[in-house]
Scaffold this motif. Structure first.
Motif, PDB file in Angstrom:
ATOM      1  N   VAL A 138     -21.497 -33.031  -0.308  1.00  9.39           N
ATOM      2  CA  VAL A 138     -21.104 -31.644  -0.063  1.00  9.39           C
ATOM      3  C   VAL A 138     -19.751 -31.597   0.641  1.00  9.39           C
ATOM      4  CG1 VAL A 138     -21.700 -29.574   1.252  1.00  9.39           C
ATOM      5  CG2 VAL A 138     -23.437 -30.726  -0.100  1.00  9.39           C
ATOM      6  N   CYS A 139     -19.542 -32.462   1.629  1.00  9.45           N
ATOM      7  CA  CYS A 139     -18.253 -32.501   2.336  1.00  9.45           C
ATOM      8  C   CYS A 139     -17.118 -32.877   1.394  1.00  9.45           C
ATOM      9  CB  CYS A 139     -18.313 -33.487   3.499  1.00  9.45           C
ATOM     10  SG  CYS A 139     -19.306 -32.936   4.882  1.00  9.45           S
ATOM     11  N   VAL A 140     -17.347 -33.821   0.490  1.00  9.19           N
ATOM     12  CA  VAL A 140     -16.310 -34.214  -0.475  1.00  9.19           C
ATOM     13  C   VAL A 140     -15.981 -33.052  -1.407  1.00  9.19           C
ATOM     14  CG1 VAL A 140     -15.851 -35.684  -2.474  1.00  9.19           C
ATOM     15  CG2 VAL A 140     -16.762 -36.678  -0.389  1.00  9.19           C
ATOM     16  N   VAL A 141     -17.000 -32.337  -1.889  1.00  9.13           N
ATOM     17  CA  VAL A 141     -16.772 -31.208  -2.791  1.00  9.13           C
ATOM     18  C   VAL A 141     -15.985 -30.113  -2.079  1.00  9.13           C
ATOM     19  CG1 VAL A 141     -17.942 -29.357  -4.061  1.00  9.13           C
ATOM     20  CG2 VAL A 141     -18.741 -31.710  -4.270  1.00  9.13           C
ATOM     21  N   VAL A 142     -16.363 -29.790  -0.846  1.00  8.94           N
ATOM     22  CA  VAL A 142     -15.646 -28.771  -0.081  1.00  8.94           C
ATOM     23  C   VAL A 142     -14.210 -29.214   0.174  1.00  8.94           C
ATOM     24  CG1 VAL A 142     -15.547 -27.590   2.146  1.00  8.94           C
ATOM     25  CG2 VAL A 142     -17.719 -27.815   0.961  1.00  8.94           C
ATOM     26  N   LEU A 143     -14.014 -30.485   0.475  1.00  9.12           N
ATOM     27  CA  LEU A 143     -12.663 -31.008   0.714  1.00  9.12           C
ATOM     28  C   LEU A 143     -11.806 -30.907  -0.540  1.00  9.12           C
ATOM     29  CD1 LEU A 143     -10.911 -32.400   2.851  1.00  9.12           C
ATOM     30  CD2 LEU A 143     -11.799 -34.568   2.063  1.00  9.12           C
TER      31      LEU A 143
END
Length: 103
Positions: A86-91
């Protein structure tokens, strides 16, 4: 000794002196935090995988690995990997929006 070239592309340019540091925006801070969270959750997942393997390999032969805490080590990757994704997608989305806004 050979002479220095008169070609201006082969001489280093003088860098302009920057006396005032650039102000970072809130978006830059959020991107830095997300990047750190990706690394942290990735590390937690790797530690969880290693702990699970150690528990499975040594639980019968060593009382230390037969403890209750090691039985829950398999939850670390199951929780950390989805949060990391999720953090990678948001980034990626934030980076794309910032780039589109600049252009």
């Amino acid at each position: 000794m050979p002479k220095a070239s008169s070609n201006p592309t082969q001489r280093p340019r003088k860098r302009p002196s920057t006396t005032t540091p650039e102000r970072s925006s809130g978006r830059d801070a959020v991107e830095r935090i997300l990047a750190m969270l990706v690394v942290v959750f990735g590390g937690i997942a790797v530690v969880g995988f290693a702990a699970t393997l150690a528990h499975v390999a040594f639980r019968d032969g060593n009382a230390f690995f037969a403890g209750i805490a090691w039985q829950y080590a398999y939850w670390l990757p199951l929780v950390a990997l989805p949060i990391m994704i999720v953090c990678v997608v948001v980034l990626v989305i934030m980076g794309a929006r910032g780039k589109a806004r600049r252009n």
